[in-house]
Motif scaffolding. Structure first.
Motif, mmCIF file in Angstrom:
data_model
loop_
_atom_site.group_PDB
_atom_site.id
_atom_site.type_symbol
_atom_site.label_atom_id
_atom_site.label_comp_id
_atom_site.label_asym_id
_atom_site.label_seq_id
_atom_site.Cartn_x
_atom_site.Cartn_y
_atom_site.Cartn_z
ATOM 1 N N ARG A 104 0.836 -1.207 0.000
ATOM 2 C CA ARG A 104 0.000 0.000 0.000
ATOM 3 C C ARG A 104 0.873 1.261 0.000
ATOM 4 O O ARG A 104 0.619 2.197 -0.750
ATOM 5 N N TYR A 105 1.899 1.260 0.833
ATOM 6 C CA TYR A 105 2.795 2.420 0.874
ATOM 7 C C TYR A 105 3.503 2.605 -0.469
ATOM 8 O O TYR A 105 3.661 3.736 -0.962
ATOM 9 N N GLY A 106 3.938 1.511 -1.059
ATOM 10 C CA GLY A 106 4.612 1.600 -2.351
ATOM 11 C C GLY A 106 3.707 2.167 -3.432
ATOM 12 O O GLY A 106 4.134 3.009 -4.242
ATOM 13 N N LEU A 112 2.101 9.520 -5.776
ATOM 14 C CA LEU A 112 2.594 10.828 -5.349
ATOM 15 C C LEU A 112 3.697 11.341 -6.269
ATOM 16 O O LEU A 112 3.732 12.518 -6.633
ATOM 17 N N GLU A 113 4.593 10.455 -6.653
ATOM 18 C CA GLU A 113 5.681 10.853 -7.533
ATOM 19 C C GLU A 113 5.158 11.258 -8.912
ATOM 20 O O GLU A 113 5.674 12.191 -9.536
ATOM 21 N N ALA A 115 2.167 12.567 -9.515
ATOM 22 C CA ALA A 115 1.540 13.878 -9.333
ATOM 23 C C ALA A 115 2.602 14.964 -9.201
ATOM 24 O O ALA A 115 2.465 16.059 -9.761
ATOM 25 N N ARG A 116 3.674 14.672 -8.475
ATOM 26 C CA ARG A 116 4.753 15.639 -8.318
ATOM 27 C C ARG A 116 5.356 16.009 -9.680
ATOM 28 O O ARG A 116 5.654 17.171 -9.957
ATOM 29 N N GLY A 117 5.543 15.002 -10.526
ATOM 30 C CA GLY A 117 6.097 15.251 -11.844
ATOM 31 C C GLY A 117 5.205 16.148 -12.688
ATOM 32 O O GLY A 117 5.683 17.051 -13.381
ATOM 33 N N LEU A 118 3.890 15.909 -12.640
ATOM 34 C CA LEU A 118 2.955 16.721 -13.403
ATOM 35 C C LEU A 118 2.889 18.151 -12.879
ATOM 36 O O LEU A 118 2.799 19.110 -13.662
ATOM 37 N N VAL A 119 2.940 18.294 -11.557
ATOM 38 C CA VAL A 119 2.915 19.634 -10.973
ATOM 39 C C VAL A 119 4.187 20.396 -11.330
ATOM 40 O O VAL A 119 4.142 21.585 -11.686
ATOM 41 N N ASP A 120 5.336 19.743 -11.249
ATOM 42 C CA ASP A 120 6.596 20.394 -11.608
ATOM 43 C C ASP A 120 6.611 20.779 -13.090
ATOM 44 O O ASP A 120 7.106 21.844 -13.462
ATOM 45 N N ARG A 121 6.076 19.898 -13.935
ATOM 46 C CA ARG A 121 6.019 20.197 -15.372
ATOM 47 C C ARG A 121 5.131 21.415 -15.620
ATOM 48 O O ARG A 121 5.484 22.296 -16.422
ATOM 49 N N ALA A 122 3.990 21.470 -14.945
ATOM 50 C CA ALA A 122 3.097 22.618 -15.107
ATOM 51 C C ALA A 122 3.768 23.904 -14.653
ATOM 52 O O ALA A 122 3.588 24.962 -15.262
ATOM 53 N N THR A 123 4.551 23.806 -13.589
ATOM 54 C CA THR A 123 5.254 24.980 -13.080
ATOM 55 C C THR A 123 6.274 25.486 -14.094
ATOM 56 O O THR A 123 6.429 26.692 -14.298
ATOM 57 N N GLU A 124 6.968 24.573 -14.751
ATOM 58 C CA GLU A 124 7.946 24.968 -15.760
ATOM 59 C C GLU A 124 7.259 25.638 -16.953
ATOM 60 O O GLU A 124 7.768 26.629 -17.489
ATOM 61 N N VAL A 153 -5.831 18.260 -11.414
ATOM 62 C CA VAL A 153 -6.650 17.057 -11.323
ATOM 63 C C VAL A 153 -5.851 15.922 -10.682
ATOM 64 O O VAL A 153 -6.351 15.212 -9.798
ATOM 65 N N ALA A 154 -4.608 15.747 -11.116
ATOM 66 C CA ALA A 154 -3.767 14.679 -10.564
ATOM 67 C C ALA A 154 -3.507 14.895 -9.083
ATOM 68 O O ALA A 154 -3.610 13.958 -8.283
#
Length: 220
Positions: A104-106, A112-113, A115-124, A153-154
């Protein structure tokens, strides 16, 4: 045009929203007010609208959602290591050895990773749009809106998944009000209701099927 954020780029500022959601949100509006009183009204109003629609209402919220989810995930992991008891049929001495719990943790971490990638991409992409300043085209603005909608959304989906499932990996005792873990769910659920993702998903579908970018408004 003067750099509104004193030389820092959006990537650094939005990370502040992710790490310190409440403090960064207040700081942002203090900076908005300072800029407003320091510049002529017409230029400031135009810039204020751009930042409000692009930054405050969209990208910063995605980072806040992600920050709450990451905080909940970290708190759950710490509780599991220190207090969670193994299930009686798990066949292990410690909860941290339970294969289902580890699975479950994995799974949550993978989400999470992503979503983090999509958020960072949007920021760029937002940073690139910002650097266009007054030369920003409708197409570039539209692509920026799409990227931020995807990230939002993610972050919403993954965030709500984490704040709900954290209790499943911690155990029943973790629901006690003495721990205050419910604040993660309450804060994220409240934030996400201010800007329903169904409308973001509709905009994305309209862009994919009909090749129409989201129409500019206070939320897109």
């Amino acid at each position: 045009m003067q750099n509104f954020f004193g030389g820092q780029n959006f990537h650094h500022i939005l990370k502040c929203f992710r790490i310190y959601p409440t403090k960064a949100f207040k700081l942002f509006w203090i900076q908005i007010f300072y800029f407003f009183v320091s510049h002529c009204f017409s230029e400031c109003f135009t810039l204020f609208y751009i930042i409000s629609s692009y930054f405050c209402r969209r990208s910063n919220l995605a980072n806040i959602y992600l920050g709450i989810a990451l905080g909940a995930f970290e708190a759950a992991g710490r509780y599991t290591r220190e207090q969670t008891r193994p299930w009686l049929t798990a066949g292990v001495e410690r909860a941290t050895e339970d294969p289902y719990l580890l699975h479950r943790y994995g799974s949550l971490w993978v989400d999470l990773e992503a979503a983090r990638g999509l958020v960072d991409r949007a920021t760029e992409i937002l940073q690139d749009a910002w650097e266009e300043q007054w030369d920003l085209t409708a197409e570039k603005r539209g692509r920026c809106a799409v990227a931020i909608a995807v990230a939002k959304v993610a972050a919403t989906r993954v965030g709500l998944e984490v704040v709900n499932q954290m209790f499943e990996v911690m155990g029943a005792r973790a629901t006690s009000s003495s721990y205050g873990f419910d604040r993660y769910w309450r804060n994220l659920r409240t934030f996400t209701l201010h800007d329903p993702v169904d409308y973001k998903i509709r905009d994305l579908g309209n862009w994919i099927v009909n090749e129409k970018f989201p129409e500019p408004n206070f939320y897109s």
